[in-house]
Design an enzyme around this catalytic site. Structure first.
Site, PDB file in Angstrom:
ATOM      1  N   ASP A  33       0.829  -1.209   0.000  1.00 37.60           N
ATOM      2  CA  ASP A  33       0.000   0.000   0.000  1.00 37.60           C
ATOM      3  C   ASP A  33       0.865   1.261   0.000  1.00 37.60           C
ATOM      4  O   ASP A  33       1.970   1.265   0.541  1.00 37.60           O
ATOM      5  CB  ASP A  33      -0.918  -0.018   1.232  1.00 37.60           C
ATOM      6  CG  ASP A  33      -2.058   0.982   1.109  1.00 37.60           C
ATOM      7  OD1 ASP A  33      -2.347   1.422  -0.026  1.00 37.60           O
ATOM      8  OD2 ASP A  33      -2.649   1.326   2.143  1.00 37.60           O
ATOM      9  N   GLY A  36      -0.130   5.509  -4.381  1.00 39.55           N
ATOM     10  CA  GLY A  36      -0.734   6.795  -4.736  1.00 39.55           C
ATOM     11  C   GLY A  36      -0.063   7.934  -3.978  1.00 39.55           C
ATOM     12  O   GLY A  36       0.270   8.978  -4.557  1.00 39.55           O
ATOM     13  N   ARG A  37       0.148   7.728  -2.680  1.00 36.95           N
ATOM     14  CA  ARG A  37       0.759   8.780  -1.862  1.00 36.95           C
ATOM     15  C   ARG A  37       2.214   9.012  -2.257  1.00 36.95           C
ATOM     16  O   ARG A  37       2.717  10.125  -2.227  1.00 36.95           O
ATOM     17  CB  ARG A  37       0.633   8.431  -0.373  1.00 36.95           C
ATOM     18  CG  ARG A  37      -0.739   8.777   0.189  1.00 36.95           C
ATOM     19  CD  ARG A  37      -1.002   8.086   1.483  1.00 36.95           C
ATOM     20  NE  ARG A  37      -1.274   6.659   1.281  1.00 36.95           N
ATOM     21  CZ  ARG A  37      -1.211   5.770   2.250  1.00 36.95           C
ATOM     22  NH1 ARG A  37      -0.879   6.127   3.465  1.00 36.95           N
ATOM     23  NH2 ARG A  37      -1.493   4.500   1.995  1.00 36.95           N
ATOM     24  N   HIS A  50       2.065   3.336  -9.093  1.00 35.39           N
ATOM     25  CA  HIS A  50       1.781   1.919  -9.372  1.00 35.39           C
ATOM     26  C   HIS A  50       2.914   1.303 -10.213  1.00 35.39           C
ATOM     27  O   HIS A  50       3.297   0.156 -10.007  1.00 35.39           O
ATOM     28  CB  HIS A  50       0.445   1.759 -10.096  1.00 35.39           C
ATOM     29  CG  HIS A  50      -0.729   2.199  -9.262  1.00 35.39           C
ATOM     30  ND1 HIS A  50      -0.881   1.836  -7.946  1.00 35.39           N
ATOM     31  CD2 HIS A  50      -1.808   2.975  -9.551  1.00 35.39           C
ATOM     32  CE1 HIS A  50      -2.004   2.369  -7.461  1.00 35.39           C
ATOM     33  NE2 HIS A  50      -2.579   3.065  -8.420  1.00 35.39           N
ATOM     34  N   LEU A 144      10.356 -20.656  -5.235  1.00 38.21           N
ATOM     35  CA  LEU A 144       9.485 -19.700  -4.544  1.00 38.21           C
ATOM     36  C   LEU A 144       8.072 -19.801  -5.101  1.00 38.21           C
ATOM     37  O   LEU A 144       7.888 -19.884  -6.320  1.00 38.21           O
ATOM     38  CB  LEU A 144      10.020 -18.272  -4.747  1.00 38.21           C
ATOM     39  CG  LEU A 144       9.127 -17.132  -4.263  1.00 38.21           C
ATOM     40  CD1 LEU A 144       9.007 -17.138  -2.733  1.00 38.21           C
ATOM     41  CD2 LEU A 144       9.667 -15.776  -4.719  1.00 38.21           C
ATOM     42  N   ARG A 200       2.259  -4.768   6.190  1.00 33.95           N
ATOM     43  CA  ARG A 200       1.496  -3.767   5.431  1.00 33.95           C
ATOM     44  C   ARG A 200       2.323  -2.487   5.395  1.00 33.95           C
ATOM     45  O   ARG A 200       2.696  -1.942   6.440  1.00 33.95           O
ATOM     46  CB  ARG A 200       0.132  -3.475   6.053  1.00 33.95           C
ATOM     47  CG  ARG A 200      -0.622  -2.419   5.207  1.00 33.95           C
ATOM     48  CD  ARG A 200      -2.066  -2.229   5.604  1.00 33.95           C
ATOM     49  NE  ARG A 200      -2.717  -1.347   4.615  1.00 33.95           N
ATOM     50  CZ  ARG A 200      -3.976  -1.401   4.255  1.00 33.95           C
ATOM     51  NH1 ARG A 200      -4.748  -2.309   4.784  1.00 33.95           N
ATOM     52  NH2 ARG A 200      -4.467  -0.569   3.360  1.00 33.95           N
ATOM     53  N   SER A 208      -7.957  -4.666   5.448  1.00 33.63           N
ATOM     54  CA  SER A 208      -8.624  -4.345   4.182  1.00 33.63           C
ATOM     55  C   SER A 208      -9.108  -5.585   3.428  1.00 33.63           C
ATOM     56  O   SER A 208      -8.901  -5.699   2.206  1.00 33.63           O
ATOM     57  CB  SER A 208      -7.708  -3.499   3.283  1.00 33.63           C
ATOM     58  OG  SER A 208      -7.387  -2.287   3.907  1.00 33.63           O
TER      59      SER A 208
HETATM   60  C1  IPE Z   1      -5.497  -2.609   0.040  1.00 32.81           C
HETATM   61  O1  IPE Z   1      -5.133  -1.276  -0.193  1.00 32.81           O
HETATM   62  C2  IPE Z   1      -5.478  -3.377  -1.220  1.00 32.81           C
HETATM   63  C3  IPE Z   1      -4.212  -3.434  -1.934  1.00 32.81           C
HETATM   64  C4  IPE Z   1      -3.052  -3.011  -1.534  1.00 32.81           C
HETATM   65  C5  IPE Z   1      -4.305  -4.062  -3.205  1.00 32.81           C
HETATM   66  P1  IPE Z   1      -6.221  -0.125  -0.267  1.00 32.81           P
HETATM   67  O2  IPE Z   1      -5.458   1.137  -0.400  1.00 32.81           O
HETATM   68  O3  IPE Z   1      -7.239  -0.421  -1.282  1.00 32.81           O
HETATM   69  O4  IPE Z   1      -6.885  -0.233   1.186  1.00 32.81           O
HETATM   70  P2  IPE Z   1      -7.830   0.772   1.971  1.00 32.81           P
HETATM   71  O5  IPE Z   1      -8.949   1.126   1.073  1.00 32.81           O
HETATM   72  O6  IPE Z   1      -7.001   1.965   2.332  1.00 32.81           O
HETATM   73  O7  IPE Z   1      -8.260   0.024   3.197  1.00 32.81           O
HETATM   74  C1  IPE Z   2      -1.780   0.251  -3.315  1.00 33.50           C
HETATM   75  O1  IPE Z   2      -1.495   1.607  -3.330  1.00 33.50           O
HETATM   76  C2  IPE Z   2      -2.038  -0.300  -4.695  1.00 33.50           C
HETATM   77  C3  IPE Z   2      -3.437  -0.653  -4.961  1.00 33.50           C
HETATM   78  C4  IPE Z   2      -4.409  -0.661  -4.108  1.00 33.50           C
HETATM   79  C5  IPE Z   2      -3.737  -1.044  -6.319  1.00 33.50           C
HETATM   80  P1  IPE Z   2      -2.652   2.687  -3.298  1.00 33.50           P
HETATM   81  O2  IPE Z   2      -3.073   2.979  -4.686  1.00 33.50           O
HETATM   82  O3  IPE Z   2      -3.725   2.249  -2.371  1.00 33.50           O
HETATM   83  O4  IPE Z   2      -1.877   3.935  -2.684  1.00 33.50           O
HETATM   84  P2  IPE Z   2      -2.437   4.956  -1.614  1.00 33.50           P
HETATM   85  O5  IPE Z   2      -2.899   4.181  -0.434  1.00 33.50           O
HETATM   86  O6  IPE Z   2      -3.548   5.724  -2.258  1.00 33.50           O
HETATM   87  O7  IPE Z   2      -1.249   5.813  -1.301  1.00 33.50           O
HETATM   88 MG    MG Z   3      -4.082   2.521  -0.390  1.00 34.65          MG
END
Ligand code: IPE
Ligand code: IPE
Ligand code: MG
Length: 258
Positions: A33, A36-37, A50, A144, A200, A208
């Site tokens: 996770d 995006g940030r 990504h 693996l 995580r 999640s």
């Molecule tokens: C969880 O991340 C799913 C994946 C990393 C694929 P999210 O970013 O979707 O989770 P929430 O919505 O913050 O709980």
């Molecule tokens: C996890 O990163 C990747 C996916 C859920 C596909 P995010 O896209 O959730 O990144 P944040 O949490 O918005 O930073």
């Molecule tokens: Mg996220």
């Protein structure tokens, strides 16, 4: 030099030390996770995060190979991620296609078996074919077990397992006293031991809807590090934390101390 080799050099007097003695987790599960940030911090579109995230996953696979981790299971797309803006979802699907096209050769070379768990029927025909091909091509690989959870949800997994169990019952005298193993055999991760270590990244401290059943006794490790920055040093920190834990599985400390 791998983390394990470094560790070994300090325990040189013990010959043939096993991964278990060194408390290397057999199965690591990761919620990747923070993509995006990571991008936002750099004034880049979310998608750039990504793309970087795929690089981080490649590095983690390499780390797992170098350190004799046998199972690596990562959450790439949850059943709830369809709720994201349509352009982000469609770019994630394209990235999935491109990554499969590009990485399978590398997996074969490094003796990695790839599995995708989740409801893949919701993906495009092209992506489904690539997934089935990649699984088929790598099915005899052994070093693996890399599992990517895509359109996966822990609740979905339990319900699909329940449906399979129910279907099996239609063919015989219905049973009423089901045990855990009756359901377990139909879960998507039935081929793997339960994760020893759950990581995580990205600072959130929640599951999640990832592996609801299998995380019952896993050790949890949360880090603020965003997924694109999760490198081998970060992975070492997670394992070092895991090595400090005492896993009691309901017993008391004196019972588990050797
Ligand atoms: C969880 O991340 C799913 C994946 C990393 C694929 P999210 O970013 O979707 O989770 P929430 O919505 O913050 O709980
Ligand atoms: C996890 O990163 C990747 C996916 C859920 C596909 P995010 O896209 O959730 O990144 P944040 O949490 O918005 O930073
Ligand atoms: Mg996220």
């Amino acid at each position: 030099m791998s983390f394990l080799t470094k560790f070994r050099s300090s325990t040189q007097e013990i010959p043939n030390i096993s991964a278990e003695q060194l408390q290397i987790p057999k199965h690591v599960a990761i919620i990747m996770d923070g993509n995006g940030r990571w991008a936002k911090k750099r004034f880049l579109p979310r998608f750039a995060g990504h793309i970087k995230g795929v690089d981080a996953l490649r590095n983690c696979v390499e780390f797992a190979l170098n350190n004799n981790i046998e199972f690596l299971t990562v959450f790439a797309f949850s059943s709830e991620n369809w709720r994201r803006p349509a352009d982000e979802v469609s770019m994630l699907m394209d990235l999935f296609v491109k990554s499969l096209q590009k990485e399978v050769k590398r997996l074969l070379k490094h003796d990695v078996r790839l599995r995708i768990v989740g409801d893949i029927s919701k993906f495009s025909e092209k992506l489904q074919t690539l997934i089935l091909d990649a699984q088929e091509q790598t099915k005899d690989k052994q070093k693996l077990n890399l599992t990517i959870a895509a359109n996966y949800g822990g609740r979905w997994d339990l319900v699909q397992a329940m449906n399979k169990l129910f279907a099996e019952q239609q063919n015989q005298n219905p049973k009423t006293d089901f045990g855990e193993s009756d359901l377990e055999k139909y879960l998507s991760l039935s081929f793997a031991p339960e994760p020893d270590l759950f990581i995580r990244t990205g600072g959130e401290q929640r599951i999640s809807n990832f592996l609801l059943w299998q995380l019952a006794y896993s050790e949890f490790y949360f880090t603020d590090t965003l997924w694109p920055e999760f490198d081998s040093k970060e992975f070492e920190l997670a394992i070092a934390s895991y090595q400090q834990r005492e896993r009691r599985f309901g017993r008391i400390s004196e019972q588990v101390k050797k």
